[in-house]
Design a protein around this motif. Structure first.
Motif, mmCIF file in Angstrom:
data_model
loop_
_atom_site.group_PDB
_atom_site.id
_atom_site.type_symbol
_atom_site.label_atom_id
_atom_site.label_comp_id
_atom_site.label_asym_id
_atom_site.label_seq_id
_atom_site.Cartn_x
_atom_site.Cartn_y
_atom_site.Cartn_z
ATOM 1 N N ALA A 32 -1.670 -19.079 -52.895
ATOM 2 C CA ALA A 32 -1.050 -20.393 -52.997
ATOM 3 C C ALA A 32 0.225 -20.307 -53.846
ATOM 4 C CB ALA A 32 -2.053 -21.379 -53.594
ATOM 5 N N GLU A 33 0.911 -21.440 -53.940
ATOM 6 C CA GLU A 33 2.180 -21.481 -54.683
ATOM 7 C C GLU A 33 1.991 -21.029 -56.129
ATOM 8 O OE1 GLU A 33 5.253 -24.825 -54.397
ATOM 9 O OE2 GLU A 33 4.333 -25.160 -56.370
ATOM 10 N N GLU A 93 3.958 -19.724 -60.001
ATOM 11 C CA GLU A 93 5.119 -19.816 -60.885
ATOM 12 C C GLU A 93 6.078 -18.674 -60.598
ATOM 13 O OE1 GLU A 93 3.077 -19.257 -64.565
ATOM 14 O OE2 GLU A 93 2.530 -21.370 -64.748
ATOM 15 N N THR A 125 0.778 -22.654 -59.671
ATOM 16 C CA THR A 125 1.283 -23.935 -60.166
ATOM 17 C C THR A 125 0.191 -24.993 -59.937
ATOM 18 O OG1 THR A 125 2.191 -24.522 -58.016
ATOM 19 C CG2 THR A 125 3.664 -23.318 -59.528
ATOM 20 N N ALA A 126 0.419 -26.203 -60.412
ATOM 21 C CA ALA A 126 -0.527 -27.296 -60.142
ATOM 22 C C ALA A 126 -0.651 -27.519 -58.632
ATOM 23 C CB ALA A 126 -0.072 -28.571 -60.843
ATOM 24 N N LYS A 127 0.474 -27.489 -57.928
ATOM 25 C CA LYS A 127 0.452 -27.623 -56.465
ATOM 26 C C LYS A 127 -0.332 -26.466 -55.845
ATOM 27 C CE LYS A 127 3.406 -27.778 -52.373
ATOM 28 N NZ LYS A 127 4.797 -27.774 -51.872
ATOM 29 N N GLY A 128 -0.124 -25.263 -56.364
ATOM 30 C CA GLY A 128 -0.831 -24.096 -55.861
ATOM 31 C C GLY A 128 -2.337 -24.206 -56.047
ATOM 32 N N ARG A 129 -2.772 -24.739 -57.176
ATOM 33 C CA ARG A 129 -4.208 -24.928 -57.405
ATOM 34 C C ARG A 129 -4.795 -25.906 -56.396
ATOM 35 N NH1 ARG A 129 -2.230 -24.442 -62.564
ATOM 36 N NH2 ARG A 129 -2.224 -26.700 -62.947
ATOM 37 N N THR A 130 -4.059 -26.978 -56.110
ATOM 38 C CA THR A 130 -4.506 -27.950 -55.112
ATOM 39 C C THR A 130 -4.574 -27.305 -53.724
ATOM 40 O OG1 THR A 130 -3.577 -29.786 -56.369
ATOM 41 C CG2 THR A 130 -3.960 -30.174 -54.027
ATOM 42 N N GLN A 131 -3.551 -26.522 -53.373
ATOM 43 C CA GLN A 131 -3.555 -25.816 -52.090
ATOM 44 C C GLN A 131 -4.762 -24.885 -51.981
ATOM 45 O OE1 GLN A 131 0.223 -23.794 -52.499
ATOM 46 N NE2 GLN A 131 1.265 -25.249 -51.135
ATOM 47 N N LYS A 154 -8.064 -26.817 -51.405
ATOM 48 C CA LYS A 154 -8.174 -27.323 -50.033
ATOM 49 C C LYS A 154 -8.528 -26.204 -49.060
ATOM 50 C CE LYS A 154 -5.072 -31.300 -50.174
ATOM 51 N NZ LYS A 154 -3.839 -31.866 -49.579
ATOM 52 N N ASP A 209 -2.175 -28.538 -45.820
ATOM 53 C CA ASP A 209 -1.811 -29.894 -45.429
ATOM 54 C C ASP A 209 -2.600 -30.394 -44.221
ATOM 55 O OD1 ASP A 209 0.041 -29.663 -47.426
ATOM 56 O OD2 ASP A 209 1.737 -29.341 -46.096
#
Length: 150
Positions: free
Chosen positions: A9-10, A12, A23-29, A32, A146
């Motif tokens: 995932a995404e 830093e 990143t926070a976005k990467g953790r969410t990705q 999911k 997504d």
């Protein structure tokens, strides 16, 4: 055999490369995709992970046991990935959590039969399988965070 390629995932930006965290976005990705994979992976799936911090964090989101494999580090190439996965001879499905460009190169070689630089986006999964009793490979699934519906 089935080979599932999961790009980390995404993460830093920065150096050293092996220490880059999600990143926070990467953790969410990762969460999911981990949920989708957990619903779809067979229980017998072997999970192999690059030693880089971002790939380990991505794999942890799946919530299953995995093995860290030095041959899957970002600086290693396609041949080491295929050897680590025991492609095409593994009797069980193998999930690789790794990096570009190696994952895209593996997908190109196994699907198109050519060495090319294909792109697998961050946190995406490409699921490659073989038809029974033939050496033809096909793309069984492509999933992005997504697109995951709970």
């Amino acid at each position: 055999m089935e080979l599932i390629l999961w790009r980390h995932a995404e993460a830093e930006l920065g150096v050293p490369d092996h220490e880059r965290a999600l990143t926070a976005k990467g953790r969410t990705q990762a969460v999911k995709m981990g949920e989708w994979l957990d619903r779809n992976l067979p229980n017998t799936c072997k999970i192999l992970v690059s030693p880089a911090r971002r790939t380990v964090q991505t794999a942890e989101a799946l919530g299953r046991k995995f093995k860290i494999v030095p041959e899957l580090a970002p600086e290693n190439g396609l041949e080491r990935l295929l050897t680590a996965a025991n492609w095409p001879d593994s009797r069980e499905p193998v999930l690789i959590v790794g990096h570009q460009p190696t994952l895209g190169q593996a997908a190109a070689l196994l699907i198109a039969g050519m060495r090319q630089d294909w792109t697998i986006r961050k946190a995406n999964v490409w699921w490659i399988a073989q038809h029974d009793n033939v050496t033809t490979n096909f793309l069984k699934a492509v999933m992005a965070p997504d697109l995951v519906i709970k």
